[in-house]
Enzyme design. Structure first.
Site, PDB file in Angstrom:
ATOM      1  N   LYS A  33      10.033  -0.042   0.436  1.00  0.00           N
ATOM      2  CA  LYS A  33       9.746  -1.438   0.097  1.00  0.00           C
ATOM      3  C   LYS A  33       8.366  -1.848   0.635  1.00  0.00           C
ATOM      4  O   LYS A  33       7.493  -2.225  -0.135  1.00  0.00           O
ATOM      5  CB  LYS A  33      10.816  -2.367   0.689  1.00  0.00           C
ATOM      6  CG  LYS A  33      12.092  -2.443  -0.151  1.00  0.00           C
ATOM      7  CD  LYS A  33      13.017  -3.517   0.385  1.00  0.00           C
ATOM      8  CE  LYS A  33      14.178  -3.735  -0.574  1.00  0.00           C
ATOM      9  NZ  LYS A  33      15.139  -4.721  -0.006  1.00  0.00           N
TER      10      LYS A  33
ATOM     11  N   THR B 220       5.561   5.052  13.415  1.00  0.00           N
ATOM     12  CA  THR B 220       4.530   4.083  13.047  1.00  0.00           C
ATOM     13  C   THR B 220       5.150   2.831  12.418  1.00  0.00           C
ATOM     14  O   THR B 220       4.565   1.753  12.493  1.00  0.00           O
ATOM     15  CB  THR B 220       3.504   4.716  12.090  1.00  0.00           C
ATOM     16  OG1 THR B 220       4.201   5.411  11.057  1.00  0.00           O
ATOM     17  CG2 THR B 220       2.595   5.684  12.831  1.00  0.00           C
TER      18      THR B 220
ATOM     19  N   GLN C  53       4.461  -1.065  13.410  1.00  0.00           N
ATOM     20  CA  GLN C  53       4.127  -2.152  12.486  1.00  0.00           C
ATOM     21  C   GLN C  53       5.008  -3.368  12.723  1.00  0.00           C
ATOM     22  O   GLN C  53       4.538  -4.499  12.762  1.00  0.00           O
ATOM     23  CB  GLN C  53       4.355  -1.688  11.035  1.00  0.00           C
ATOM     24  CG  GLN C  53       3.239  -0.857  10.475  1.00  0.00           C
ATOM     25  CD  GLN C  53       2.021  -1.694  10.252  1.00  0.00           C
ATOM     26  OE1 GLN C  53       1.984  -2.539   9.369  1.00  0.00           O
ATOM     27  NE2 GLN C  53       1.029  -1.498  11.065  1.00  0.00           N
TER      28      GLN C  53
ATOM     29  N   GLY D 101       4.476  -4.040   6.204  1.00  0.00           N
ATOM     30  CA  GLY D 101       3.282  -4.530   6.898  1.00  0.00           C
ATOM     31  C   GLY D 101       3.381  -5.963   7.361  1.00  0.00           C
ATOM     32  O   GLY D 101       2.730  -6.352   8.327  1.00  0.00           O
ATOM     33  N   GLU D 102       4.167  -6.766   6.669  1.00  0.00           N
ATOM     34  CA  GLU D 102       4.118  -8.196   6.942  1.00  0.00           C
ATOM     35  C   GLU D 102       5.429  -8.821   7.406  1.00  0.00           C
ATOM     36  O   GLU D 102       5.433  -9.806   8.128  1.00  0.00           O
ATOM     37  CB  GLU D 102       3.573  -8.911   5.693  1.00  0.00           C
ATOM     38  CG  GLU D 102       2.095  -8.598   5.572  1.00  0.00           C
ATOM     39  CD  GLU D 102       1.476  -8.916   4.233  1.00  0.00           C
ATOM     40  OE1 GLU D 102       1.814  -8.231   3.255  1.00  0.00           O
ATOM     41  OE2 GLU D 102       0.666  -9.835   4.172  1.00  0.00           O
TER      42      GLU D 102
ATOM     43  N   ASN E  39       8.132   6.748   8.295  1.00  0.00           N
ATOM     44  CA  ASN E  39       7.827   7.321   9.608  1.00  0.00           C
ATOM     45  C   ASN E  39       8.281   6.331  10.685  1.00  0.00           C
ATOM     46  O   ASN E  39       7.589   5.348  10.948  1.00  0.00           O
ATOM     47  CB  ASN E  39       6.326   7.590   9.721  1.00  0.00           C
ATOM     48  CG  ASN E  39       5.950   8.234  11.048  1.00  0.00           C
ATOM     49  OD1 ASN E  39       6.805   8.480  11.891  1.00  0.00           O
ATOM     50  ND2 ASN E  39       4.663   8.503  11.223  1.00  0.00           N
TER      51      ASN E  39
ATOM     52  N   ARG F  18      13.315   2.217   2.497  1.00  0.00           N
ATOM     53  CA  ARG F  18      13.376   3.469   3.246  1.00  0.00           C
ATOM     54  C   ARG F  18      12.192   3.522   4.211  1.00  0.00           C
ATOM     55  O   ARG F  18      11.061   3.210   3.826  1.00  0.00           O
ATOM     56  CB  ARG F  18      13.307   4.643   2.274  1.00  0.00           C
ATOM     57  CG  ARG F  18      13.576   5.981   2.925  1.00  0.00           C
ATOM     58  CD  ARG F  18      14.103   6.967   1.904  1.00  0.00           C
ATOM     59  NE  ARG F  18      14.268   8.283   2.489  1.00  0.00           N
ATOM     60  CZ  ARG F  18      13.845   9.403   1.903  1.00  0.00           C
ATOM     61  NH1 ARG F  18      13.252   9.355   0.722  1.00  0.00           N
ATOM     62  NH2 ARG F  18      14.048  10.558   2.492  1.00  0.00           N
ATOM     63  N   ILE F  19      12.457   3.900   5.442  1.00  0.00           N
ATOM     64  CA  ILE F  19      11.408   3.955   6.463  1.00  0.00           C
ATOM     65  C   ILE F  19      10.837   5.375   6.477  1.00  0.00           C
ATOM     66  O   ILE F  19      11.538   6.350   6.742  1.00  0.00           O
ATOM     67  CB  ILE F  19      11.980   3.557   7.834  1.00  0.00           C
ATOM     68  CG1 ILE F  19      12.520   2.119   7.775  1.00  0.00           C
ATOM     69  CG2 ILE F  19      10.910   3.708   8.908  1.00  0.00           C
ATOM     70  CD1 ILE F  19      11.517   1.050   7.344  1.00  0.00           C
TER      71      ILE F  19
ATOM     72  N   GLY G 292       0.801  -1.212   0.000  1.00  0.00           N
ATOM     73  CA  GLY G 292       0.000   0.000   0.000  1.00  0.00           C
ATOM     74  C   GLY G 292       0.838   1.268   0.000  1.00  0.00           C
ATOM     75  O   GLY G 292       0.805   2.049  -0.951  1.00  0.00           O
TER      76      GLY G 292
HETATM   77 MO1  MOS Z   1      -2.628  -8.598   4.123  1.00  0.00          MO
HETATM   78  S1  MOS Z   1      -2.658 -10.524   4.561  1.00  0.00           S
HETATM   79  O1  MOS Z   1      -1.628  -8.359   2.890  1.00  0.00           O
HETATM   80  O2  MOS Z   1      -3.930  -7.735   4.387  1.00  0.00           O
END
Ligand code: MOS
Length: 704
Positions: free
Chosen positions: A661, A595, A599, A664-665, A592, A589-590, A509
């Site tokens: 990059k 936050t 994550q 989130g996961e 923020n 690159r980070i 995202g």
């Molecule tokens: Mo996720 S499992 O990419 O919302």
């Protein structure tokens, strides 16, 4: 364009909507007021397979406030003959009330609509549904591999390079072990909720989701509507983790709003979410590693079995995790599925990588033990220079830098490799490590940036902030691209009328949206004449990144991480306590740090929870879950979570305009293996089935 305030990206920033959230001013989908609102309550099947023979609506329709009962005889017709934004066919589970078939326990069979939520619930619980039961089968186990088949989900299911048997025969040491992970549920804090209404010929849905274009497209497809006549909004979202796409609640709300011609809200209960929101399939995995005495891998074989429902094929691609991790002459990976009478599983944070890394990274630790090589050194020796299977160059790969920095900070050099020899009173102590990776992707998105007459800037992009801080990240990215301070930038998200953009998912995202925002801001800067007045309506520039994203060269693109954990195990009670965790990531690159750390730590906590607590258990006789609630389904609570540190090494993506990059996961990947490896180091016993419950620790015994 006056003040050039440089460098918002990379500096810590509290959430721009933080005050609204902590004061309650931020409204969530289930609490946004609507005039003339009616409430729907879903009725779920009490059998695991069969047919609905009849629905006794008469008594319920006479109850106070009840407006209608929708079921397969009277519900509007829908079609599943379309392809949505993500390019995959719809799960027919969301084609509600189209026939009498019941495909799993908790299958939606009716919707009761009433003036109030309480009346709808009362009536829904009173509704009598008669079923013709059929025998069901929900028994997942490794033995079901005989009925399984390799399935193509969003990636190839089977990838084979090199001669497996020859490699095993030539190996000095072979690790051949089986691992299992249980059914796991997302449990976002905010339950799924949607309100639908028809307004001026348009369908309007206020929802909690990971992408409003995505949900709007699915609803347009299902109800055969012109996509332009569907608007979905989702301003604040209390967590998604993969579960918040199109689901029964939106479809039910649209059906009822269509029939009644008034706004209808449908909210899932926590219990209903265990049947309707998707989940992570259990897995049964086998890993075979063959190596030379110096640790060089000759063979990497990873086979994983998962389940899917009777109506939809979803693959948890656990075996794919290794394809980019380690070089090996023979490299075989296969994900297979077996069909059972259960709800359809779905994406859940790091689908594939989370359970896959538990097996693969545990097996690496076992190999290190047998070879007498340090687990980090073993990974260094198998570090590939190009994609181990693809042969493609890496965009950037800083896994070893993560291990070096992590080892330094964790104090790895002082570690005694022998298991079961450290004590702190009644506790046995151990440390463990594991690697992780997650693919990084950019997807086409559109954005608009407006220079306002008052000197501020308005960014419009259909992003979704599911709790990640995306809105804040985009504010920083836009400020830098415009060379203004962040207080002059306003970001509007979460509305399908803002135009197409990719979902909050797949860790793609923020990268994808930032690209579009940067492109629109650049375009705006080019079109502004220095010193010239801005007209009252402002000056707007737009972007569409389809071409730029499509022109990306083929590469292995991943974020990486090195996970470390220290545990204490009480051999008398079987209790495992995690004492500290450290994750060091190479994740672009980070934007923020505030936050981003949130994550990554959140992912690591989930890894801890996966290692020690989480497990949904299905009852073979009823086909339902035991304890489908947050009392029965254990997640790590505050008391379970020690100080956890997450940090990163410098790793800007060379092919991304902002260097992003995606984070989130990757935080969850490898975390459970690090904990399990630490439990072995503490006790001398390998735990190859998650979660590592006290009873498993006790029955496994140990060197205590
Ligand atoms: Mo996720 S499992 O990419 O919302």
């Amino acid at each position: 364009m006056t003040t050039a305030t440089r460098g918002a990206v990379g500096t810590a920033h509290t959430r721009v909507e933080g005050r609204d959230k902590v004061t309650g001013a931020a409204r969530y989908a289930g609490e946004i007021p609507f005039a003339d609102l009616a409430h729907g309550w879903l009725v779920l099947s009490t059998v695991a397979r069969g047919r609905v023979r009849s629905v006794d609506t008469e008594a319920v329709l006479a109850m106070p406030g009840v407006l209608t009962v929708l079921h397969h005889h009277n519900a509007p017709r829908v079609t599943t003959d379309y392809v949505g934004l993500l390019g995959v066919p719809p799960d027919p589970t969301v084609a509600l009330f189209q026939d009498d078939r019941v495909a799993h326990m908790g299958w939606p069979v009716a919707l009761v609509v009433a003036e109030t939520s309480e009346q709808a619930r009362e009536a829904a619980e009173a509704l009598v549904v008669h079923y013709d039961r059929e025998p069901h089968d929900v028994a997942f186990s490794a033995e079901r591999d005989t009925e399984a088949y390799p399935a193509d989900g969003h990636m190839p299911a089977v990838v084979e390079k090199g001669d497996l048997e020859a490699g095993l025969a030539a190996s000095a040491v072979v690790v051949d072990e089986r691992y299992t992970t249980p059914e796991e549920h997302h449990n976002p804090m905010e339950p799924h909720a949607a309100t639908a209404r028809w307004e001026g010929g348009r369908l309007e849905v206020v929802d909690s989701n990971q992408g409003t274009n995505w949900v709007a497209g699915e609803l347009a497809g299902l109800f055969s509507l012109d996509p332009a006549s569907v608007r979905v909004r989702s301003e604040h979202v209390g967590g998604g983790f993969g579960s918040k796409g199109v689901r029964a609640h939106q479809v039910a709300a649209v059906m009822a709003a269509t029939v009644l011609q008034r706004p209808v809200r449908v909210v899932m209960t926590r219990r209903q979410m265990f049947s309707l929101a998707g989940y992570r399939s259990p897995t049964a995995q086998r890993v075979r590693l063959g190596a030379d005495p110096d640790g060089r891998l000759r063979v990497l074989e990873h086979r994983s079995l998962n389940l899917t429902s009777a109506v939809y094929e979803f693959v948890e691609p656990s075996a794919a995790a290794g394809r980019s991790m380690y070089a090996a002459d023979a490299h075989h990976t296969a994900s297979r599925v077996v069909r059972l009478d259960v709800p359809s599983p779905t994406w859940m944070r790091a689908p594939g990588e989370a359970p896959g890394s538990f097996a693969l990274e545990s097996a690496l630790d076992e190999l290190a033990e047998r070879l007498g090589i340090d687990p980090i050194e073993l990974r260094v020796r198998n570090e590939p220079s190009v994609g181990p299977v693809s042969g493609l160059p890496f965009g950037s790969r800083n896994l070893i830098a993560c291990f070096r920095e992590g080892a330094r900070r964790f104090g790895w050099a002082e570690r005694d490799p022998r298991p079961g020899v450290r004590r702190d009173g009644r506790w046995l102590l151990g440390t463990g490590t594991a690697a992780g990776s997650f693919p990084t992707t950019a997807m086409p998105s559109t954005a608009a940036v407006t220079a306002e007459a008052d000197g501020t800037f308005t960014v419009r992009i259909n992003a979704a902030d599911i709790g990640t801080g995306a809105r804040t990240a985009l504010t920083l990215v836009a400020a830098d691209a415009l060379e203004v301070s962040t207080d002059r930038v306003r970001v509007h998200i979460g509305d399908s009328d803002l135009g197409p953009a990719i979902i909050a998912g797949g860790s793609m995202g923020t990268r994808s949206w930032s690209w579009a925002v940067t492109a629109a801001a650049d375009e705006l800067r080019r079109s502004l004449v220095p010193g010239a007045d801005i007209p009252p309506e402002g000056i707007t520039a737009r972007s569409n990144t389809a071409e730029a994203v499509g022109a990306l060269a083929q590469k292995e693109r991943h974020a990486f991480g090195a996970q470390f954990a220290e545990v204490a195990v009480d051999p008398a009670t079987g209790e495992v306590r995690v004492r500290r965790m450290l994750g060091v990531f190479a994740a672009g690159r980070i934007v923020n740090p505030l936050t981003a750390r949130n994550q990554l730590v959140g992912g690591m906590i989930w890894g801890l929870s996966m290692a020690l607590h989480e497990e949904a258990v299905r009852d073979r006789s009823t086909g339902g879950l035991y304890g489908a609630d947050l009392a029965g389904y254990h997640v790590a609570a505050h008391a379970d979570v020690p100080p956890i540190e997450a940090d990163w090494v410098d790793d800007p993506d060379p092919d991304d305009p902002v260097g992003i990059k995606g984070i989130g996961e990757v935080g969850i990947v490898g975390a459970a293996a690090a904990v399990a490896n630490a439990v072995w180091h503490a006790t001398g016993v390998r735990h190859r089935s998650l979660p590592i419950r006290p009873d498993r620790v006790l029955s496994a015994g140990g060197d205590a």
